[in-house]
Design a protein around this motif. Structure first.
Motif, PDB file in Angstrom:
ATOM      1  N   ALA A 187     -10.966  47.810   0.303  1.00 59.68           N
ATOM      2  CA  ALA A 187     -12.041  47.479  -0.633  1.00 59.68           C
ATOM      3  C   ALA A 187     -11.538  46.727  -1.860  1.00 59.68           C
ATOM      4  O   ALA A 187     -12.306  46.506  -2.793  1.00 59.68           O
ATOM      5  CB  ALA A 187     -12.763  48.760  -1.066  1.00 59.68           C
ATOM      6  N   LEU A 188     -10.258  46.321  -1.854  1.00 62.26           N
ATOM      7  CA  LEU A 188      -9.657  45.697  -3.033  1.00 62.26           C
ATOM      8  C   LEU A 188      -9.384  44.222  -2.800  1.00 62.26           C
ATOM      9  O   LEU A 188      -9.217  43.775  -1.664  1.00 62.26           O
ATOM     10  CB  LEU A 188      -8.340  46.407  -3.384  1.00 62.26           C
ATOM     11  N   ASP A 189      -9.324  43.457  -3.888  1.00 62.93           N
ATOM     12  CA  ASP A 189      -8.931  42.052  -3.808  1.00 62.93           C
ATOM     13  C   ASP A 189      -7.494  41.952  -3.328  1.00 62.93           C
ATOM     14  O   ASP A 189      -6.697  42.880  -3.492  1.00 62.93           O
ATOM     15  CB  ASP A 189      -9.061  41.377  -5.177  1.00 62.93           C
ATOM     16  N   VAL A 190      -7.142  40.795  -2.780  1.00 63.46           N
ATOM     17  CA  VAL A 190      -5.818  40.617  -2.188  1.00 63.46           C
ATOM     18  C   VAL A 190      -4.710  40.854  -3.207  1.00 63.46           C
ATOM     19  O   VAL A 190      -3.712  41.524  -2.921  1.00 63.46           O
ATOM     20  CB  VAL A 190      -5.693  39.205  -1.572  1.00 63.46           C
ATOM     21  N   SER A 191      -4.866  40.315  -4.412  1.00 66.84           N
ATOM     22  CA  SER A 191      -3.821  40.484  -5.427  1.00 66.84           C
ATOM     23  C   SER A 191      -3.663  41.952  -5.823  1.00 66.84           C
ATOM     24  O   SER A 191      -2.551  42.428  -6.061  1.00 66.84           O
ATOM     25  CB  SER A 191      -4.144  39.639  -6.662  1.00 66.84           C
ATOM     26  N   ILE A 192      -4.775  42.678  -5.876  1.00 74.04           N
ATOM     27  CA  ILE A 192      -4.729  44.101  -6.221  1.00 74.04           C
ATOM     28  C   ILE A 192      -4.162  44.902  -5.051  1.00 74.04           C
ATOM     29  O   ILE A 192      -3.464  45.908  -5.254  1.00 74.04           O
ATOM     30  CB  ILE A 192      -6.130  44.610  -6.607  1.00 74.04           C
ATOM     31  N   GLN A 193      -4.441  44.462  -3.823  1.00 77.15           N
ATOM     32  CA  GLN A 193      -3.872  45.127  -2.653  1.00 77.15           C
ATOM     33  C   GLN A 193      -2.357  45.196  -2.749  1.00 77.15           C
ATOM     34  O   GLN A 193      -1.745  46.239  -2.482  1.00 77.15           O
ATOM     35  CB  GLN A 193      -4.272  44.382  -1.374  1.00 77.15           C
ATOM     36  N   ALA A 194      -1.739  44.076  -3.128  1.00 75.50           N
ATOM     37  CA  ALA A 194      -0.279  44.027  -3.217  1.00 75.50           C
ATOM     38  C   ALA A 194       0.237  45.039  -4.235  1.00 75.50           C
ATOM     39  O   ALA A 194       1.239  45.719  -4.001  1.00 75.50           O
ATOM     40  CB  ALA A 194       0.172  42.616  -3.582  1.00 75.50           C
ATOM     41  N   GLN A 195      -0.449  45.167  -5.368  1.00 77.33           N
ATOM     42  CA  GLN A 195      -0.016  46.121  -6.389  1.00 77.33           C
ATOM     43  C   GLN A 195      -0.100  47.559  -5.869  1.00 77.33           C
ATOM     44  O   GLN A 195       0.809  48.362  -6.080  1.00 77.33           O
ATOM     45  CB  GLN A 195      -0.886  45.971  -7.635  1.00 77.33           C
ATOM     46  N   VAL A 196      -1.200  47.885  -5.185  1.00 75.82           N
ATOM     47  CA  VAL A 196      -1.383  49.253  -4.686  1.00 75.82           C
ATOM     48  C   VAL A 196      -0.388  49.552  -3.565  1.00 75.82           C
ATOM     49  O   VAL A 196       0.174  50.648  -3.488  1.00 75.82           O
ATOM     50  CB  VAL A 196      -2.835  49.460  -4.214  1.00 75.82           C
ATOM     51  N   LEU A 197      -0.131  48.567  -2.703  1.00 71.76           N
ATOM     52  CA  LEU A 197       0.846  48.766  -1.626  1.00 71.76           C
ATOM     53  C   LEU A 197       2.245  48.987  -2.194  1.00 71.76           C
ATOM     54  O   LEU A 197       3.002  49.837  -1.699  1.00 71.76           O
ATOM     55  CB  LEU A 197       0.836  47.560  -0.682  1.00 71.76           C
ATOM     56  N   ASN A 198       2.594  48.218  -3.204  1.00 74.00           N
ATOM     57  CA  ASN A 198       3.899  48.424  -3.849  1.00 74.00           C
ATOM     58  C   ASN A 198       3.977  49.797  -4.506  1.00 74.00           C
ATOM     59  O   ASN A 198       5.039  50.432  -4.516  1.00 74.00           O
ATOM     60  CB  ASN A 198       4.139  47.322  -4.892  1.00 74.00           C
ATOM     61  N   LEU A 199       2.841  50.262  -5.056  1.00 73.44           N
ATOM     62  CA  LEU A 199       2.810  51.596  -5.646  1.00 73.44           C
ATOM     63  C   LEU A 199       3.060  52.658  -4.574  1.00 73.44           C
ATOM     64  O   LEU A 199       3.832  53.602  -4.791  1.00 73.44           O
ATOM     65  CB  LEU A 199       1.461  51.831  -6.327  1.00 73.44           C
ATOM     66  N   PHE A 200       2.423  52.509  -3.409  1.00 75.18           N
ATOM     67  CA  PHE A 200       2.659  53.449  -2.313  1.00 75.18           C
ATOM     68  C   PHE A 200       4.141  53.490  -1.937  1.00 75.18           C
ATOM     69  O   PHE A 200       4.716  54.564  -1.721  1.00 75.18           O
ATOM     70  CB  PHE A 200       1.821  53.055  -1.094  1.00 75.18           C
ATOM     71  N   ALA A 201       4.758  52.314  -1.856  1.00 80.75           N
ATOM     72  CA  ALA A 201       6.174  52.244  -1.483  1.00 80.75           C
ATOM     73  C   ALA A 201       7.052  52.908  -2.541  1.00 80.75           C
ATOM     74  O   ALA A 201       7.985  53.659  -2.209  1.00 80.75           O
ATOM     75  CB  ALA A 201       6.585  50.789  -1.277  1.00 80.75           C
ATOM     76  N   ASP A 202       6.760  52.657  -3.816  1.00 83.86           N
ATOM     77  CA  ASP A 202       7.554  53.254  -4.897  1.00 83.86           C
ATOM     78  C   ASP A 202       7.422  54.777  -4.902  1.00 83.86           C
ATOM     79  O   ASP A 202       8.416  55.498  -5.100  1.00 83.86           O
ATOM     80  CB  ASP A 202       7.108  52.688  -6.246  1.00 83.86           C
ATOM     81  N   LEU A 203       6.214  55.268  -4.672  1.00 80.94           N
ATOM     82  CA  LEU A 203       5.989  56.713  -4.656  1.00 80.94           C
ATOM     83  C   LEU A 203       6.706  57.372  -3.487  1.00 80.94           C
ATOM     84  O   LEU A 203       7.233  58.488  -3.607  1.00 80.94           O
ATOM     85  CB  LEU A 203       4.491  57.014  -4.590  1.00 80.94           C
ATOM     86  N   GLN A 204       6.741  56.677  -2.354  1.00 79.58           N
ATOM     87  CA  GLN A 204       7.442  57.236  -1.195  1.00 79.58           C
ATOM     88  C   GLN A 204       8.936  57.356  -1.480  1.00 79.58           C
ATOM     89  O   GLN A 204       9.568  58.367  -1.139  1.00 79.58           O
ATOM     90  CB  GLN A 204       7.206  56.363   0.027  1.00 79.58           C
ATOM     91  N   ASP A 205       9.502  56.346  -2.105  1.00 79.85           N
ATOM     92  CA  ASP A 205      10.924  56.397  -2.454  1.00 79.85           C
ATOM     93  C   ASP A 205      11.215  57.480  -3.493  1.00 79.85           C
ATOM     94  O   ASP A 205      12.234  58.172  -3.418  1.00 79.85           O
ATOM     95  CB  ASP A 205      11.377  55.029  -2.995  1.00 79.85           C
ATOM     96  N   GLU A 206      10.314  57.632  -4.460  1.00 77.85           N
ATOM     97  CA  GLU A 206      10.550  58.561  -5.555  1.00 77.85           C
ATOM     98  C   GLU A 206      10.358  60.020  -5.151  1.00 77.85           C
ATOM     99  O   GLU A 206      11.129  60.898  -5.562  1.00 77.85           O
ATOM    100  CB  GLU A 206       9.619  58.230  -6.729  1.00 77.85           C
ATOM    101  N   PHE A 207       9.338  60.274  -4.310  1.00 80.84           N
ATOM    102  CA  PHE A 207       8.991  61.664  -4.005  1.00 80.84           C
ATOM    103  C   PHE A 207       9.259  62.045  -2.548  1.00 80.84           C
ATOM    104  O   PHE A 207       8.976  63.176  -2.154  1.00 80.84           O
ATOM    105  CB  PHE A 207       7.519  61.916  -4.326  1.00 80.84           C
ATOM    106  N   GLY A 208       9.780  61.125  -1.739  1.00 81.08           N
ATOM    107  CA  GLY A 208      10.067  61.435  -0.346  1.00 81.08           C
ATOM    108  C   GLY A 208       8.828  61.730   0.473  1.00 81.08           C
ATOM    109  O   GLY A 208       8.839  62.611   1.349  1.00 81.08           O
ATOM    110  N   LEU A 209       7.752  61.004   0.226  1.00 82.55           N
ATOM    111  CA  LEU A 209       6.477  61.263   0.889  1.00 82.55           C
ATOM    112  C   LEU A 209       6.482  60.770   2.337  1.00 82.55           C
ATOM    113  O   LEU A 209       7.212  59.848   2.699  1.00 82.55           O
ATOM    114  CB  LEU A 209       5.338  60.587   0.131  1.00 82.55           C
ATOM    115  N   THR A 210       5.637  61.390   3.133  1.00 79.69           N
ATOM    116  CA  THR A 210       5.366  60.950   4.496  1.00 79.69           C
ATOM    117  C   THR A 210       3.935  60.434   4.525  1.00 79.69           C
ATOM    118  O   THR A 210       3.017  61.093   4.020  1.00 79.69           O
ATOM    119  CB  THR A 210       5.525  62.112   5.494  1.00 79.69           C
ATOM    120  N   TYR A 211       3.730  59.240   5.128  1.00 87.36           N
ATOM    121  CA  TYR A 211       2.401  58.628   5.140  1.00 87.36           C
ATOM    122  C   TYR A 211       1.875  58.473   6.560  1.00 87.36           C
ATOM    123  O   TYR A 211       2.626  58.128   7.480  1.00 87.36           O
ATOM    124  CB  TYR A 211       2.431  57.227   4.519  1.00 87.36           C
ATOM    125  N   VAL A 212       0.571  58.703   6.710  1.00 84.25           N
ATOM    126  CA  VAL A 212      -0.190  58.160   7.836  1.00 84.25           C
ATOM    127  C   VAL A 212      -1.095  57.105   7.222  1.00 84.25           C
ATOM    128  O   VAL A 212      -2.007  57.434   6.446  1.00 84.25           O
ATOM    129  CB  VAL A 212      -1.021  59.236   8.558  1.00 84.25           C
TER     130      VAL A 212
END
Length: 360
Positions: A187-212
């Protein structure tokens, strides 16, 4: 981290809501939203789930975290069977698995301030006193890139990307091990998508998260996933490592899906001719050229699924066996599972083996 075994979710089909059908039901008719899905999610990885709209991706995600009750099957989370746990016994398990919803506008209470929305799971699970919860909420806002001043704003005062960050902060509040992200950037614009995806990646590295990570955008899924599960009509038809799947899809539906994804040919000259082309404009040997595969026919009705392989009515490689025998998801090569009687890749993933098979 998570194991699903033969998970199914069926919805009964009713017609008594219509004035002219009062009291009449379609006895025995069910909509097979999820139909016998088995998969595992490894600790610390991102499993992408892709497929066209209506294939059962979101329903599967809700079943995995017990937001939707299963019709049959089994779900294990962190070594514990949670399939039939009561609400009371499931309560201490809930903090470890959270869900980020598709629409950040609809998933946030418009009458509550952003800080109160993020604080709600902390109150439910008795994180601490009011001061401790306030500190935790401030930390979460900082983690997802929101300012302290945003705590007292209402959802309508944020942009779409900011609202999704609030949803992510709420999911992180209970220190989860697993997050199911249900099309979180669609539901997000393409430029905002990139920011949110990078946030997901950073959070996974920081907290050791598992994603589906559920999505229908193949480019997004390729960017974030370690492995990908491809769904069609409520079933997983292929499961493989991301790069292996994109390099050589084994299921005909995956092949058609990949051919529809937009891509940039960065080997082309200014006139559009590939750099590796011969003088006559044809591609030189060894050059991969993507051909668009257009499937014929419509997606079958999930209330009346065809016998045999669910995809055989649209498959260009179908044989007689495909119409009568349902293929099981089995390992066809190391790390790759395919639900197809005649997979398109050889055991070593070296190439298509039935490219000359005619349509049944």
């Amino acid at each position: 981290m998570l194991r699903a075994t033969d998970v199914a979710k069926y919805y009964p089909v009713r017609t008594d809501a219509l004035p002219w059908n009062q009291g009449r039901n379609r006895a025995g008719k069910v909509l097979r939203a999820v139909d016998g899905v088995s998969l595992e999610v490894r600790r610390g990885e991102t499993l992408g789930v892709v497929g066209e709209s209506g294939c059962g991706k979101s329903t599967l995600g809700r079943c995995l975290v017990r937001l939707t009750e299963l019709t049959s099957g089994r779900v294990e989370f962190d070594g514990r069977d949670i399939t039939n746990l009561s609400a009371r016994r499931l309560r201490p398990v809930r903090p470890g698995m959270q869900l980020v919803f598709q629409d950040p506008q609809a998933s946030l209470n418009p009458r509550r301030r952003a800080g109160d929305i993020v604080a709600e799971p902390l109150l439910v699970h008795r994180y601490g006193d009011a001061a401790a919860i306030r500190r935790r909420v401030s930390e979460l806002f900082d983690v997802v890139g929101l300012a302290f001043a945003h705590l007292d704003r209402y959802p309508h005062e944020f942009s779409g990307g900011q609202r999704q960050r609030i949803g992510i902060a709420r999911a992180l509040a209970t220190d989860p091990k697993l997050i199911v992200a249900d099309e979180p950037v669609s539901a997000l614009d393409v430029s905002i998508q990139a920011q949110v995806l990078n946030l997901f990646a950073d959070l996974q590295d920081e907290f050791g998260l598992t994603y589906v990570f559920i999505a229908h955008d193949l480019g997004v899924v390729r960017h974030v996933s370690d492995r990908i599960a491809v769904m069609y009509l409520g079933e997983v038809v292929e499961l493989a490592e991301t790069e292996a799947l994109y390099a050589a899809p084994a299921h005909p539906y995956t092949e058609a899906l990949m051919s529809a994804a937009p891509y940039i040919d960065d080997t082309a000259d200014a006139d559009g001719t590939p750099d590796t082309a011969d003088a006559d404009g044809t591609a030189a040997p060894g050059t991969e050229r993507r051909e668009r595969i257009v499937l014929t026919g419509d997606v079958p009705n999930p209330v009346a699924k065809p016998a045999g392989c669910a995809f055989h009515t649209r498959c260009p490689y179908a044989r007689e066996r495909c119409a009568v025998e349902r293929p099981r998801l089995t390992e066809t090569s190391p790390g790759r599972h395919t639900a197809c009687h005649y997979p398109l890749t050889a055991p070593g993933g070296t190439g298509r083996v039935n490219s000359q098979v005619s349509t049944a």
